[in-house]
Design an enzyme around this catalytic site. Sequence first.
Site, PDB file in Angstrom:
ATOM      1  CB  CYS A 132     -21.572   8.263   2.462  1.00 28.46           C
ATOM      2  SG  CYS A 132     -23.235   8.371   1.870  1.00 28.46           S
TER       3      CYS A 132
ATOM      4  CG  HIS B 230     -25.855 -18.238 -30.167  1.00 32.33           C
ATOM      5  ND1 HIS B 230     -26.492 -19.263 -30.815  1.00 32.33           N
ATOM      6  CD2 HIS B 230     -24.572 -18.635 -29.990  1.00 32.33           C
ATOM      7  CE1 HIS B 230     -25.631 -20.255 -31.003  1.00 32.33           C
ATOM      8  NE2 HIS B 230     -24.457 -19.893 -30.515  1.00 32.33           N
TER       9      HIS B 230
ATOM     10  NE  ARG C 199     -16.169   6.182   1.637  1.00 35.33           N
ATOM     11  CZ  ARG C 199     -16.002   4.964   2.129  1.00 35.33           C
ATOM     12  NH1 ARG C 199     -14.806   4.415   2.084  1.00 35.33           N
ATOM     13  NH2 ARG C 199     -16.997   4.307   2.649  1.00 35.33           N
TER      14      ARG C 199
ATOM     15  CD1 TRP D 160     -22.802   8.316  -4.852  1.00 34.26           C
ATOM     16  CD2 TRP D 160     -24.371   6.905  -4.110  1.00 34.26           C
ATOM     17  NE1 TRP D 160     -23.182   7.525  -5.899  1.00 34.26           N
ATOM     18  CE2 TRP D 160     -24.145   6.640  -5.480  1.00 34.26           C
ATOM     19  CE3 TRP D 160     -25.315   6.144  -3.443  1.00 34.26           C
ATOM     20  CZ2 TRP D 160     -24.823   5.658  -6.184  1.00 34.26           C
ATOM     21  CZ3 TRP D 160     -25.993   5.158  -4.140  1.00 34.26           C
ATOM     22  CH2 TRP D 160     -25.747   4.921  -5.497  1.00 34.26           C
TER      23      TRP D 160
ATOM     24  CD  GLU E 162     -12.831  -5.126 -15.262  1.00 36.31           C
ATOM     25  OE1 GLU E 162     -13.966  -5.456 -14.895  1.00 36.31           O
ATOM     26  OE2 GLU E 162     -12.223  -4.155 -14.780  1.00 36.31           O
TER      27      GLU E 162
ATOM     28  CD  GLU F 240     -16.237   1.369 -14.087  1.00 34.46           C
ATOM     29  OE1 GLU F 240     -16.849   1.650 -13.059  1.00 34.46           O
ATOM     30  OE2 GLU F 240     -15.349   0.493 -14.116  1.00 34.46           O
TER      31      GLU F 240
ATOM     32  N   GLY G  97     -25.053   5.088   5.148  1.00 36.06           N
ATOM     33  CA  GLY G  97     -25.833   3.845   5.229  1.00 36.06           C
ATOM     34  C   GLY G  97     -27.295   4.119   4.968  1.00 36.06           C
TER      35      GLY G  97
ATOM     36  CE  LYS H 211     -11.771   2.289  -5.845  1.00 33.33           C
ATOM     37  NZ  LYS H 211     -11.606   1.620  -7.156  1.00 33.33           N
TER      38      LYS H 211
END
Length: 611
Positions: free
Chosen positions: A2, A507, A27, A73, A484, A491, A100, A606
């Site tokens: 947002c 394993h 974002r 979002w 990473e 993504e 929020g 973001k």
Amino acid sequence: MCGIVGYTGPREAYPIVITGLKRLEYRGYDSTGVALLNGGLKVYKKKGRVADLEENVLGKDLHSNIGIGHTRWATHGEPSDRNAHPHTSGSGKLAMIHNGIIENYAQIKKELLNKGYHFTSDTDTEVLLNFIEDINKNNECNLEEAVRIALKRITGAYCILLIDEDDPETIIAARKGSPLVIGVGKGEHFLGSDASPMLEYTKEVVYVNDYELAIVRPDELILKNLGNEKVTPFVTKLDMELAAIEKGGYDHFMLKEIFEQPSTILDCLRGRLDANAGTITMSGVQKNIEALKSAHRIIIVACGTSWHAGLVAEYIIEELCRIPVEVEYASEFRYRNPVINKGDIIIAVSQSGETADTLVAIEKAKEQGAVIFGIVNAVGSSIARISDGGAYTHAGPEIGVASTKAFTGQLVVLTMMALKIAKEKGSISDERYRHLLQELADVPEKVAALLKNADDLKIIAEKYKDASDALFLGRGYNFPIALEGALKLKEISYIHAEGYPAAEMKHGPIALVTETLPVVFVATKDSYHEKIVSNIQEIKARKGKVIAIVSEGDEVIPGLADDVFFVPPADELVAPILSCVPLQLLSYYMGIVRGVDVDKPRNLAKSVTVE
Ligand code: F6R
């Protein structure tokens, strides 16, 4: 996650708000909207990108000297025109945007439904707005007071901007847990989730704190706490230019940010590391050096890529400082009643400085008396401000959703910090200390050198673009880099990828190995080299395809691997800062050949300001 923009002053608000929203696109969002006041409230909103909204309002009268805008979002309710912000109140006079989550919205909604309110969206925001209007109508108080009363009743996180048809110059804003910056101009004010929407207009900003409410007019900024006491706005000078948030000739922010790393790493070292004098100057660390030296335990809390930086730091700090380190997912740490003892130090690692889980985790630890260190990129962000000490990564604004230059900044800061503690503690020899300082000083040049061969990774990406899965393996300091690398590939290219310690493969994950599975080994020259060579042989024996990141001069692995990328040789403790860069490029090029919007991959934000 947002984005929020607002303006009140003599200029046309719409272009400022729209440009601001575009700057906040990084974002992450799924719908866009603006509210203007022009002989009445005008609200325009649309599912999709800011550009979709712009197209939708073509030909409309957008004149207004006040405006609020939002990129949403989705949390409550699917992405749709109906659920997009701004929302209007039942009377049609108020418009509000919100970043929020209101946790007790269902209870409040029930109360309002019983009073005869109707809702046109599925959002918690519309509930809060009508709750404010209801208090305003029934309690005979003004809107500011109604906002205050409402905010005291709700639980959750918010940053809200509210405008009122009957008070056409004022924006009421408030925050708890979601960022809010107010830019102070001459006879005008700008509001944003970060400072990027106001960069060309003013360098003077006020970072609003949790539980503060701002009454913003063109020539007046009143800041109050929720107890209605005035708070003096603390004006900070921004040290950021517009160029820092533009693409500068690159096709994507992600590529620009990968290529910026030689200079961002240098910026991070500048004024701190002096290899000739053998010194590291970090005032935030120095101030707390006694606590750090005598720490019984260091707990690193972070999410995602920042958590991987924490894992590398665990290896480095334990090796150099002989202090036990635990690395925790902030989302788990905040809820699991962790044991925090006197003498424990918490290090929060965060690019945005606004990640809700990390923020709450350190707030809780602080309540239990822990000393908090923030390793943060965004200057003035919430985590930076609530930390007792720390260091900025100085990577500059990171716009691409995938973290790249901020990650290498985190590795550099954490390594310097470990070296400084070790030196003060006497747990490192002088010779090793000096050697590592020089190794760190050489990193920018080495990253620049490996970036010259970026096209080799383009060819590798083309070759493996149809893979449906990939494995990333590494040992020691390079194990977190394997994690990473897998996260980046997932993504940015949407290829399913897993990272493992190379020896752990036997394993379970080895069952996945077939002729079509690319297995990426992060295998720079270090004390695990012989071991990882054996792991590569195990994959080759099962006909897996091996892509290896190796040190220049390696004479063994190139003979075994299907594809190789060379990085300049470096001490094993510093090598992760180099070996992560080809993995960033590999995922970038994979994303490009697979047609992904690499700067804004689907479903990602973001700045994750909701839990
Ligand atoms: C991955 C990525 C995320 C973030 C995570 C934490 O490329 O960017 O995994 O690392 O959301 O964000 P910060 O560092 O802002 O706390």
